[in-house]
Design an enzyme around this catalytic site. Structure first.
Site, short mmCIF file in Angstrom:
data_model
loop_
_atom_site.label_atom_id
_atom_site.label_comp_id
_atom_site.label_asym_id
_atom_site.label_seq_id
_atom_site.Cartn_x
_atom_site.Cartn_y
_atom_site.Cartn_z
CG ASP A 1 -2.40 -1.02 1.22
OD1 ASP A 1 -2.73 -0.52 0.26
OD2 ASP A 1 -2.60 -1.23 2.07
CB THR B 1 2.23 -6.03 5.25
OG1 THR B 1 3.47 -6.54 5.08
CG2 THR B 1 2.00 -6.86 6.29
CG ASP C 1 -19.90 6.72 -3.26
OD1 ASP C 1 -18.70 7.43 -3.15
OD2 ASP C 1 -20.08 6.58 -1.94
CD GLU D 1 3.28 4.39 3.62
OE1 GLU D 1 4.84 5.42 3.92
OE2 GLU D 1 3.63 3.75 3.29
#
Length: 295
Positions: A68, A92, A218, A274
């Site tokens: 990520d 991970t 959306d 982060e």
């Protein structure tokens, strides 16, 4: 569309899986007729600069290889441009890839899917969250969860074990946090809460469905507010986050908004895992901010 594709690689993701994953992903793209260029970096800043140069140079797609953190870095390079973003998820958590229904820890399959979507020209537009100049694709965390992240990052222990220890330590010290919140430019509300999570996607932390009802196209952010829980209540509610059933608890409320302003003392926000910076902050939803190679 140019036939040159850029692989944006974090070689250290997933205990070295990033470096190993780049090869089968590149092979799948080359087998489909694409030319593949690999971009690394000496550090995050250098990697982002190189990725932005690839986008500005007209690469056909930027495909991030890693977890990520790497996806977050890639978003900073492609958001607001016409360049599609692909994901070879080998980190991970992989929350961004999971939310998009992409293969996880299967780089060859991820490469084939990206190649097929590029050939068909079927990149999908999704929303992103934005705080200042920073984009996020999954969840912005603040409160108990971000303090767990803070503590875990300071621990010199491997893997998720340190975050389990960090949860226990934060539970021992926990007190509800006074927040000032404004939704969609409305009145300021003062509340005490355990945490406030702002979701463009559904999960953080490798599958915790904190914003289980969020949709990535959306035009809205899902704001999950966990109220002023006692430690006992928090221990009962927190495990439910893996199934998303915590949303039914009376201490939990959900708001769908285009923007949220939050302020609280001594709270660091995290976006896509982060560190983002200390509150106060304003998060907004930017509809259709990025095109992704996802079904």
């Amino acid at each position: 569309m140019t036939s040159e594709i850029t692989l944006f690689v974090n070689p250290t993701a997933g205990s070295g899986r990033g470096a190993r994953a780049a090869q089968p992903a590149a092979s799948a793209l080359r087998d489909a007729g694409f030319s593949v260029r690999t971009v690394l970096g000496e550090d995050a800043g250098d990697a982002l600069r190189r990725a932005r140069e690839a986008v500005a140079g007209g690469t056909g797609a930027l495909i991030a290889v890693g977890g990520d953190g790497m996806m977050s870095l890639a978003l900073q390079a492609v958001a607001g441009t016409a360049t599609p973003l692909g994901a070879v998820a080998v980190g991970t958590g992989n929350d961004f890839a999971r939310a998009l229904g992409l293969p996880v820890r299967d780089p060859a399959a991820a490469g084939r899917l990206a190649a097929g979507m590029l050939k068909a020209g079927t990149a999908r537009a999704i929303d992103l969250g934005r705080v200042g100049e920073r984009w996020f694709g999954s969840v912005l965390a603040s409160g108990f969860d971000s303090r767990v992240n803070d503590r875990g990052n300071r621990m010199r222990l491997p893997g998720r074990f340190k975050y389990d220890l960090a949860i226990l330590a934060e539970l021992a010290a926990f007190r509800p946090i006074p927040y000032r919140v404004r939704l969609d430019g409305g009145p300021v509300t003062e509340i005490e809460a355990t945490l406030i999570a702002v979701g463009n996607g559904t999960t953080y932390g490798g599958g915790m469905r904190i914003c289980a009802g969020a949709e990535m196209d959306d035009g809205l952010l899902d704001v999950t507010v966990v109220g002023d829980c006692s430690r006992t209540t928090l221990l009962k509610v927190f495990p439910k986050v893996y199934r998303g059933t915590h949303l039914d608890h009376p201490k939990v409320t959900v708001h769908r908004v285009a923007s949220i302003e939050m302020a609280a003392a001594d709270v660091t926000a995290y976006a896509d895992g982060e560190p983002l910076g200390a509150l106060p902050l304003t998060a907004t939803c930017v509809p259709g901010a990025v095109r992704v190679l996802a079904p």
